[in-house]
Motif scaffolding. Structure first.
Motif, PDB file in Angstrom:
ATOM      1  N   THR A 179     -38.065  26.007 -20.821  1.00 33.04           N
ATOM      2  CA  THR A 179     -39.157  25.032 -20.737  1.00 33.04           C
ATOM      3  C   THR A 179     -38.690  23.742 -20.066  1.00 33.04           C
ATOM      4  O   THR A 179     -39.398  23.175 -19.214  1.00 33.04           O
ATOM      5  CB  THR A 179     -39.690  24.708 -22.149  1.00 33.04           C
ATOM      6  N   ALA A 208     -38.080  24.241 -16.315  1.00 32.66           N
ATOM      7  CA  ALA A 208     -39.348  24.408 -15.600  1.00 32.66           C
ATOM      8  C   ALA A 208     -39.994  23.069 -15.290  1.00 32.66           C
ATOM      9  O   ALA A 208     -40.641  22.894 -14.251  1.00 32.66           O
ATOM     10  CB  ALA A 208     -40.295  25.284 -16.413  1.00 32.66           C
ATOM     11  N   LYS A 254     -41.285  21.854  -7.246  1.00 29.34           N
ATOM     12  CA  LYS A 254     -41.812  23.044  -6.588  1.00 29.34           C
ATOM     13  C   LYS A 254     -40.959  23.370  -5.365  1.00 29.34           C
ATOM     14  O   LYS A 254     -40.619  22.483  -4.573  1.00 29.34           O
ATOM     15  CB  LYS A 254     -43.267  22.803  -6.162  1.00 29.34           C
ATOM     16  N   ASN A 259     -41.468  33.286 -15.592  1.00 29.24           N
ATOM     17  CA  ASN A 259     -42.783  32.649 -15.670  1.00 29.24           C
ATOM     18  C   ASN A 259     -42.934  31.493 -14.690  1.00 29.24           C
ATOM     19  O   ASN A 259     -44.044  31.208 -14.220  1.00 29.24           O
ATOM     20  CB  ASN A 259     -43.050  32.140 -17.088  1.00 29.24           C
ATOM     21  N   HIS A 260     -41.838  30.825 -14.391  1.00 32.86           N
ATOM     22  CA  HIS A 260     -41.905  29.631 -13.541  1.00 32.86           C
ATOM     23  C   HIS A 260     -41.033  29.711 -12.284  1.00 32.86           C
ATOM     24  O   HIS A 260     -41.116  28.836 -11.429  1.00 32.86           O
ATOM     25  CB  HIS A 260     -41.505  28.393 -14.344  1.00 32.86           C
ATOM     26  N   LYS A 279     -38.334  27.592  -7.643  1.00 37.25           N
ATOM     27  CA  LYS A 279     -39.463  27.232  -8.485  1.00 37.25           C
ATOM     28  C   LYS A 279     -40.775  27.612  -7.816  1.00 37.25           C
ATOM     29  O   LYS A 279     -40.994  27.336  -6.635  1.00 37.25           O
ATOM     30  CB  LYS A 279     -39.431  25.707  -8.743  1.00 37.25           C
TER      31      LYS A 279
END
Length: 203
Positions: free
Chosen positions: A129, A132, A137, A173-174, A202
């Motif tokens: 977490t 992330a 990005k 997930n990320h 990312k």
């Protein structure tokens, strides 16, 4: 003894060549950075940098936006002393990674031999977490841990071994997985530790 007490003691009582992770030149990490062609002003953070010479090498290469995070104030004091006047060119953060609250995003997150000290599901999820939220990005995250063929302990502490699939499952997930590779690290005691390094981008 808490994690922090453990690491403060390590860096207060052992010389840099008396720990298994020592390497005079962080060649693997530097090779990855070279391939990514990061700009000299890219925001770079090294997690659990301790006595690593990565910061020294990055400064020598002309990188200007470097942060080093470590749980041990003793470790950071040692690297500041080693860097001398160059220390003011680096941002230092004394924090357990699980308590880290990033105030900015980074273009490159580097972690060699720190992540694998997270050994329960909650710790691992917390790390995922945090990273992330901390990586920009299209920024890259490179993590090096003991592989499934590596040691099960480090510095007297339990660690989590990783395969490519296991690493990807934590971060998918990320992040998109770019590639993984394994390599042997020869310690100052002439023992061999098998590492896996994975590069993620990312989403």
């Amino acid at each position: 003894m808490s994690q922090k007490e453990h690491w403060e003691n390590v860096f207060a009582t052992k010389q840099e060549t008396e720990v298994s992770w020592y390497q005079k030149s962080p060649k693997t990490s530097l090779d990855v950075i070279s391939k990514l062609k990061l700009s000299k002003d890219a925001k770079i953070i090294d997690i659990g940098g301790g006595d690593s010479y990565l910061v020294d090498a990055l400064l020598a290469l002309g990188y200007t936006n470097i942060t080093l995070l470590d749980i041990s104030a003793n470790a950071i004091d040692r690297i500041k002393n080693r860097l001398g006047d160059k220390a003011h060119q680096v941002t230092f953060i004394v924090s357990d990674i699980l308590d880290f609250n990033p105030m900015e995003t980074y273009d490159f997150w580097h972690d060699r031999a720190s992540f694998h000290f997270q050994t329960d599901d909650n710790q691992i999820a917390r790390y995922a977490t945090i990273v992330a939220s901390a990586v920009a990005k299209n920024g890259h995250m490179v993590i090096g841990t003991f592989s499934a063929n590596g040691p099960k302990k480090c510095s007297g502490l339990d660690i989590t071994q990783y395969s490519e699939a296991k690493m990807n499952a934590v971060f998918e997930n990320h992040f998109d997985l770019v590639n993984c590779f394994v390599e042997d690290h020869v310690t100052p005691f002439d023992t061999v530790q098998n590492f896996i390094f994975c590069d993620f981008v990312k989403k």
